[in-house]
Design an enzyme around this catalytic site. Structure first.
Site, PDB file in Angstrom:
ATOM      1  N   TYR A 152       0.806  -1.213   0.000  1.00 42.87           N
ATOM      2  CA  TYR A 152       0.000   0.000   0.000  1.00 42.87           C
ATOM      3  C   TYR A 152       0.843   1.269   0.000  1.00 42.87           C
ATOM      4  O   TYR A 152       0.299   2.373  -0.060  1.00 42.87           O
ATOM      5  CB  TYR A 152      -0.931   0.010   1.204  1.00 42.87           C
ATOM      6  CG  TYR A 152      -2.284  -0.594   0.935  1.00 42.87           C
ATOM      7  CD1 TYR A 152      -3.432   0.174   0.972  1.00 42.87           C
ATOM      8  CD2 TYR A 152      -2.411  -1.939   0.644  1.00 42.87           C
ATOM      9  CE1 TYR A 152      -4.666  -0.379   0.732  1.00 42.87           C
ATOM     10  CE2 TYR A 152      -3.632  -2.502   0.395  1.00 42.87           C
ATOM     11  CZ  TYR A 152      -4.768  -1.724   0.448  1.00 42.87           C
ATOM     12  OH  TYR A 152      -5.992  -2.282   0.201  1.00 42.87           O
ATOM     13  N   ASP A 193      -5.864  -5.283   5.405  1.00 42.20           N
ATOM     14  CA  ASP A 193      -7.011  -4.830   4.619  1.00 42.20           C
ATOM     15  C   ASP A 193      -7.948  -5.997   4.323  1.00 42.20           C
ATOM     16  O   ASP A 193      -9.171  -5.907   4.494  1.00 42.20           O
ATOM     17  CB  ASP A 193      -6.502  -4.199   3.324  1.00 42.20           C
ATOM     18  CG  ASP A 193      -7.610  -3.546   2.507  1.00 42.20           C
ATOM     19  OD1 ASP A 193      -8.675  -3.244   3.070  1.00 42.20           O
ATOM     20  OD2 ASP A 193      -7.405  -3.333   1.304  1.00 42.20           O
ATOM     21  N   LYS A 215       3.170 -13.892   6.289  1.00 40.00           N
ATOM     22  CA  LYS A 215       3.433 -14.935   5.287  1.00 40.00           C
ATOM     23  C   LYS A 215       4.945 -15.159   5.218  1.00 40.00           C
ATOM     24  O   LYS A 215       5.554 -15.224   4.154  1.00 40.00           O
ATOM     25  CB  LYS A 215       2.865 -14.519   3.919  1.00 40.00           C
ATOM     26  CG  LYS A 215       2.854 -15.638   2.872  1.00 40.00           C
ATOM     27  CD  LYS A 215       1.907 -16.767   3.202  1.00 40.00           C
ATOM     28  CE  LYS A 215       1.862 -17.796   2.069  1.00 40.00           C
ATOM     29  NZ  LYS A 215       1.035 -18.974   2.415  1.00 40.00           N
ATOM     30  N   ASP A 262      -2.909 -17.319   5.530  1.00 39.71           N
ATOM     31  CA  ASP A 262      -3.949 -18.178   4.964  1.00 39.71           C
ATOM     32  C   ASP A 262      -4.547 -19.091   6.029  1.00 39.71           C
ATOM     33  O   ASP A 262      -5.762 -19.294   6.082  1.00 39.71           O
ATOM     34  CB  ASP A 262      -3.432 -18.971   3.761  1.00 39.71           C
ATOM     35  CG  ASP A 262      -2.037 -19.530   3.963  1.00 39.71           C
ATOM     36  OD1 ASP A 262      -1.340 -19.090   4.896  1.00 39.71           O
ATOM     37  OD2 ASP A 262      -1.621 -20.396   3.172  1.00 39.71           O
TER      38      ASP A 262
END
Length: 364
Positions: free
Chosen positions: A124, A248, A191, A224
């Site tokens: 972002y 987000d 991640k 995930d």
């Protein structure tokens, strides 16, 4: 005391839900002096910018703002006003409480968690290079020189910066938030199994910061697996802290656990300023029809009242919302459908706001 607050109604349904929010805040008896400023797509058409300098000047002066939704073009046009405001005032912490409400239509009844999203870094940051440009070509050539064939020559490039400083302040904010509100756990979401340099940095910083808060339980989860866990058992989570992009996505997922974005408040917090906002879109298809659900902005106003040092008023607003939703007779069509399966008997945005305001007055 009088609180000076910048009010940015926004686009589409923004002015309608902002009016309902104003009535509810007025019902608390807290003296708020609104400084109204316009931003968004309509302003862009009139002035050539969606975010005039007057808006930035007002927020800089009042230090507190609340805004309705503003439209962001998809794939072209001006960048997000929300992102621009966060960047202008270094609003590094996006805070999204997700709490089950009566009549929210969700499959879950016991959701009570908070998403703390880093707001200034990650993808972002908006450091992008269009495909076919010399800048993109230079980056691709540099990377492929070190790792042959890693990037196709036709690619567009987006850069993912994550710093130790940015990571530490958002993680520390999450722990301080948890401690000040009696919450017991913080979960770092990442991640790092794949993006070992960037997400790995975020995770390792979180692990170090956690050592300063022995009274708060700490864990890490891969993003995930975290999403799966949230859907399986939301009660397994308390405070989540995430880099920008995951934050987000996960915050919207969590909003889905409590009936949708129409019930999800939000705040963007920095060291000097704070901007509170509804997290949903501007819904131009129902704009001006008195159909919008103003709950998210009303609950965002409750967060604002907490920030202004008016916790009694903030609690009165939240309790009033719960009362009106539980009663179910003066609610908007989306809530009425969730309660009864039909929109019959629903009221408009203004009438719903009035009902919440009346419930507030009975408490203050």
């Amino acid at each position: 005391m009088t609180h000076d607050v910048t009010l940015i109604p926004g686009d589409g349904i923004g002015p309608e839900i902002a009016a309902a929010m104003e009535e509810v805040v007025a019902a608390t008896g807290v003296d708020v002096r609104w400084r109204r400023e316009r931003a968004g797509a309509q302003v862009y058409e009139e002035c050539g910018t969606p975010l005039p300098d007057s808006v930035l000047e007002a927020v800089a002066e009042t230090k507190v703002a609340i805004k309705g939704p503003t439209a962001t073009p998809v794939g072209s046009g001006f960048r997000s006003i929300n992102v621009a405001l966060r960047r202008a005032f270094d609003l590094y912490a996006c805070v999204r409480p997700c709490l089950s409400m009566p009549g929210d239509g969700s499959r879950y009844r016991d959701v009570d968690l908070v998403v703390v999203r880093e707001n200034t870094e990650d993808l972002y940051a908006g450091v992008e290079f269009e495909a076919g440009t010399p800048e993109a070509g230079h980056i691709i050539a540099s990377v492929n020189e070190r790792t042959p064939g890693a990037i196709r020559p036709s690619s567009a490039i987006s850069v993912k910066p994550i710093s130790p400083e940015g990571s530490e302040r958002i993680v520390r904010y999450a722990f301080e938030y948890a401690r000040s509100r009696g919450r017991r756990r913080v979960c770092c979401v990442h991640k790092a199994n794949i993006m070992k340099a960037t997400d790995g940095l975020f995770m390792h910083v979180a692990e170090r910061v956690a050592e300063d808060y022995p009274d708060i339980a700490f864990e890490c989860r891969i993003v995930d697996a975290c999403c799966m866990g949230l859907v399986c058992d939301p009660a397994d989570f308390d405070v989540l802290v995430l880099p920008n992009l995951y934050g987000d996505i996960v915050s919207d997922l969590c909003a889905g656990l409590i009936g949708g974005l129409g019930l999800a408040p939000g705040a963007n917090i920095g060291s000097e300023c704070a901007i509170f906002e509804a997290t949903h879109g501007s819904a131009p298809d129902i704009a001006g029809k008195d159909m919008a659900n103003p709950t998210a902005l009303i609950l965002s106003a409750a967060m604002m009242l907490d920030h202004l040092g008016e916790p009694g008023a903030a609690d009165a607003v939240r309790d009033a919302v719960r009362e009106v939703l539980a009663e179910g007779t003066s609610v908007t069509a989306d809530i009425r459908r969730a309660l009864t399966g039909s929109a019959e008997g629903a009221v408009g945005c203004a009438a719903y706001g009035h009902a919440v305001a009346e419930a507030v007055r009975s408490r203050v």
